[in-house]
Motif scaffolding. Structure first.
Motif, mmCIF file in Angstrom:
data_model
loop_
_atom_site.group_PDB
_atom_site.id
_atom_site.type_symbol
_atom_site.label_atom_id
_atom_site.label_comp_id
_atom_site.label_asym_id
_atom_site.label_seq_id
_atom_site.Cartn_x
_atom_site.Cartn_y
_atom_site.Cartn_z
ATOM 1 N N GLY A 154 -38.474 62.917 -42.926
ATOM 2 C CA GLY A 154 -39.045 62.404 -41.675
ATOM 3 C C GLY A 154 -38.751 63.415 -40.589
ATOM 4 N N LYS A 155 -38.455 62.909 -39.395
ATOM 5 C CA LYS A 155 -38.302 63.823 -38.254
ATOM 6 C C LYS A 155 -37.081 64.744 -38.422
ATOM 7 N N ILE A 156 -35.932 64.162 -38.781
ATOM 8 C CA ILE A 156 -34.713 64.978 -38.875
ATOM 9 C C ILE A 156 -34.744 65.847 -40.139
ATOM 10 N N GLY A 157 -35.154 65.228 -41.256
ATOM 11 C CA GLY A 157 -35.231 65.987 -42.515
ATOM 12 C C GLY A 157 -36.175 67.179 -42.384
ATOM 13 N N TYR A 174 -37.130 65.495 -51.505
ATOM 14 C CA TYR A 174 -37.554 64.235 -52.117
ATOM 15 C C TYR A 174 -37.773 63.228 -50.997
ATOM 16 N N ASP A 175 -38.868 62.510 -51.067
ATOM 17 C CA ASP A 175 -39.148 61.428 -50.109
ATOM 18 C C ASP A 175 -40.119 60.480 -50.798
ATOM 19 N N VAL A 176 -40.081 59.214 -50.412
ATOM 20 C CA VAL A 176 -41.050 58.273 -50.974
ATOM 21 C C VAL A 176 -42.455 58.546 -50.399
HETATM 22 P P1 NAI Z 1 -37.548 59.041 -40.056
HETATM 23 O O1 NAI Z 1 -37.945 57.613 -40.138
HETATM 24 O O2 NAI Z 1 -38.373 59.998 -39.255
HETATM 25 O O3 NAI Z 1 -37.434 59.653 -41.534
HETATM 26 C C1 NAI Z 1 -36.845 58.987 -42.605
HETATM 27 C C2 NAI Z 1 -37.509 59.486 -43.863
HETATM 28 O O4 NAI Z 1 -36.837 58.898 -44.980
HETATM 29 C C3 NAI Z 1 -38.995 59.079 -43.971
HETATM 30 O O5 NAI Z 1 -39.780 60.209 -44.258
HETATM 31 C C4 NAI Z 1 -39.013 58.065 -45.101
HETATM 32 O O6 NAI Z 1 -40.200 58.088 -45.858
HETATM 33 C C5 NAI Z 1 -37.817 58.545 -45.930
HETATM 34 N N1 NAI Z 1 -37.357 57.541 -46.868
HETATM 35 C C6 NAI Z 1 -37.369 56.196 -46.751
HETATM 36 N N2 NAI Z 1 -36.877 55.626 -47.866
HETATM 37 C C7 NAI Z 1 -36.547 56.634 -48.704
HETATM 38 C C8 NAI Z 1 -36.002 56.689 -50.006
HETATM 39 N N3 NAI Z 1 -35.725 55.567 -50.678
HETATM 40 N N4 NAI Z 1 -35.783 57.899 -50.557
HETATM 41 C C9 NAI Z 1 -36.093 59.037 -49.880
HETATM 42 N N5 NAI Z 1 -36.615 59.054 -48.648
HETATM 43 C C10 NAI Z 1 -36.843 57.868 -48.065
HETATM 44 O O7 NAI Z 1 -36.033 59.034 -39.562
HETATM 45 P P2 NAI Z 1 -35.233 60.214 -38.850
HETATM 46 O O8 NAI Z 1 -35.415 60.145 -37.396
HETATM 47 O O9 NAI Z 1 -35.509 61.484 -39.544
HETATM 48 O O10 NAI Z 1 -33.716 59.739 -39.133
HETATM 49 C C11 NAI Z 1 -33.173 59.750 -40.440
HETATM 50 C C12 NAI Z 1 -31.856 59.014 -40.410
HETATM 51 O O11 NAI Z 1 -30.900 59.748 -39.640
HETATM 52 C C13 NAI Z 1 -31.917 57.651 -39.708
HETATM 53 O O12 NAI Z 1 -32.243 56.645 -40.650
HETATM 54 C C14 NAI Z 1 -30.550 57.460 -39.147
HETATM 55 O O13 NAI Z 1 -29.827 56.644 -40.055
HETATM 56 C C15 NAI Z 1 -29.930 58.856 -39.133
HETATM 57 N N6 NAI Z 1 -29.534 59.309 -37.790
HETATM 58 C C16 NAI Z 1 -28.256 59.798 -37.602
HETATM 59 C C17 NAI Z 1 -27.831 60.264 -36.357
HETATM 60 C C18 NAI Z 1 -26.479 60.849 -36.133
HETATM 61 O O14 NAI Z 1 -26.046 60.957 -34.970
HETATM 62 N N7 NAI Z 1 -25.758 61.247 -37.164
HETATM 63 C C19 NAI Z 1 -28.741 60.174 -35.206
HETATM 64 C C20 NAI Z 1 -30.085 59.722 -35.535
HETATM 65 C C21 NAI Z 1 -30.442 59.278 -36.772
#
Ligand code: NAI
Length: 328
Positions: A154-157, A174-176
């Motif tokens: 997603g955004k961070i990955g 890997y992503d769903v």
């Molecule tokens: P996002 O929603 O943009 O991306 C998440 C990605 O994970 C999506 O592409 C989604 O399809 C994928 N995904 C969902 N289920 C999956 C699975 N079973 N296997 C593989 N991939 C799967 O979220 P974003 O913004 O990239 O954030 C990712 C995570 O980072 C958040 O869920 C949050 O927990 C964490 N985070 C940590 C922070 C920190 O300060 N350490 C700050 C912000 C977020």
């Protein structure tokens, strides 16, 4: 509009007060207590509450907020696994979050952890301070030419994929749901393939029933010896006890964690004077190849400003009944 801001830190007040001038009509009261079933009653008389990753926004908390006529819960973070979203819907409470504030902030921290454990920077820093200029225990590996495996693009990955490409790494993921915009330089593989072939594994998927303990002793055994594992997403993606077992099997060159299962009571607290009754975190830290930071991935000036602005805009949208992409 009155907003009760739970678990307020000095930096929260600073960033929210700075943005507040753009939102006339919004009044914020900051309190140190975190939101949970014991503190929810304080929200009486407020239209909305603002909560964070360590808040307990479960069923009981939501019931009390609803009794107190609170209409909106504003999560000042991306993750919302600590919110009972179904129950909020049943109660008619709007929950909004900040899905993206600065993906690069978290991705850059993930790479910082990977580099720090690889080159043992925490050890090197202390050694030199003690006039120990030897190189013992500091040997790392080049990232250039190695394989980075990104779980969740997603955004961070996606930002992490771009950073790894910049290091000259082969990037697999890997992503769903596959992210088409990355396919120019990212190869999507199965999770099994990713775990088996990556030299650096970085987790960026949300915590769900499907991803809970996705890194366990079974998956660790399939990883390459000498792999680096980084988690900046959510602690429970990794079974801590089984990670410790994997570390004892000498699987890892390094493990960098910004999040871990036990973090709820620790996040942003100074507990240096306490004797902790039991702590798997301390056990993890007893290993020379582990570095833990306390959920600081988001903590940059740019990200804080964006969090404040989006959260206050979410409040306005909730008040106006506007549904946006930030609804949970
Ligand atoms: P996002 O929603 O943009 O991306 C998440 C990605 O994970 C999506 O592409 C989604 O399809 C994928 N995904 C969902 N289920 C999956 C699975 N079973 N296997 C593989 N991939 C799967 O979220 P974003 O913004 O990239 O954030 C990712 C995570 O980072 C958040 O869920 C949050 O927990 C964490 N985070 C940590 C922070 C920190 O300060 N350490 C700050 C912000 C977020």
């Amino acid at each position: 509009m009155k907003l009760l801001f739970y678990d307020a830190k000095v930096y929260d007040k600073k960033s929210f007060d700075t943005e507040l001038s753009k939102f006339p009509g919004v009044e914020i009261e900051y309190i140190e207590e975190d939101l949970n079933r014991r503190t929810a009653h304080i929200a009486e008389g407020f239209d909305a509450v603002c909560a964070f990753v360590s808040s307990d926004v479960g069923r009981e908390t939501l019931d009390i907020l609803s009794e107190k006529k609170v209409k909106t819960v504003l999560m000042r973070c991306a993750g919302f696994n600590n919110v009972d979203t179904e129950h909020a819907k049943e109660l008619g409470i709007t929950v909004k979050r900040v899905p993206a504030y600065s993906p690069e902030a978290v991705a850059e921290h993930a790479m910082a952890l990977a580099l720090a454990v690889n080159r043992r920077l925490y050890k090197a820093y202390n050694k030199v301070r003690e006039n120990d200029f030897s190189l013992k225990g500091l040997r790392g590996v080049n990232f250039h030419g190695k394989t980075a495996g990104i779980v969740g693009t997603g955004k961070i990955g996606a930002a992490m994929c771009r950073i790894c490409r910049g290091f000259g790494m082969k990037v697999i993921a890997y992503d769903v749901y596959e992210n088409e915009s990355l396919k120019e330089f990212v190869t999507y593989v199965t999770l099994e393939e990713l775990l088996k072939t990556s030299d650096l594994i970085s987790l960026h998927c949300p915590l769900t029933d499907d991803t809970y303990h996705m890194i366990n002793i079974g998956s660790i055994r399939t990883m390459k010896d000498g792999v680096i594992l980084v988690n900046t997403s959510r602690g429970a993606l990794i079974s801590t006890d089984e990670l410790i077992e994997g570390i004892r099997l000498n699987k890892f060159l390094g493990v960098g964690l910004d999040v871990y299962e036990e973090e709820a009571g620790n996040v942003f607290e100074d507990r240096s004077d306490e004797i902790l009754a039991h702590s798997t975190t301390s056990r993890l830290l007893s290993f020379p190849n582990v570095m833990i930071t306390s959920h600081q991935g988001f903590y940059t000036m740019e990200a804080l400003a964006a969090i404040a602005e989006t959260t206050l805009q979410n409040l306005m949208d909730a008040e106006n009944g506007a549904k946006t992409g930030n609804d949970v």
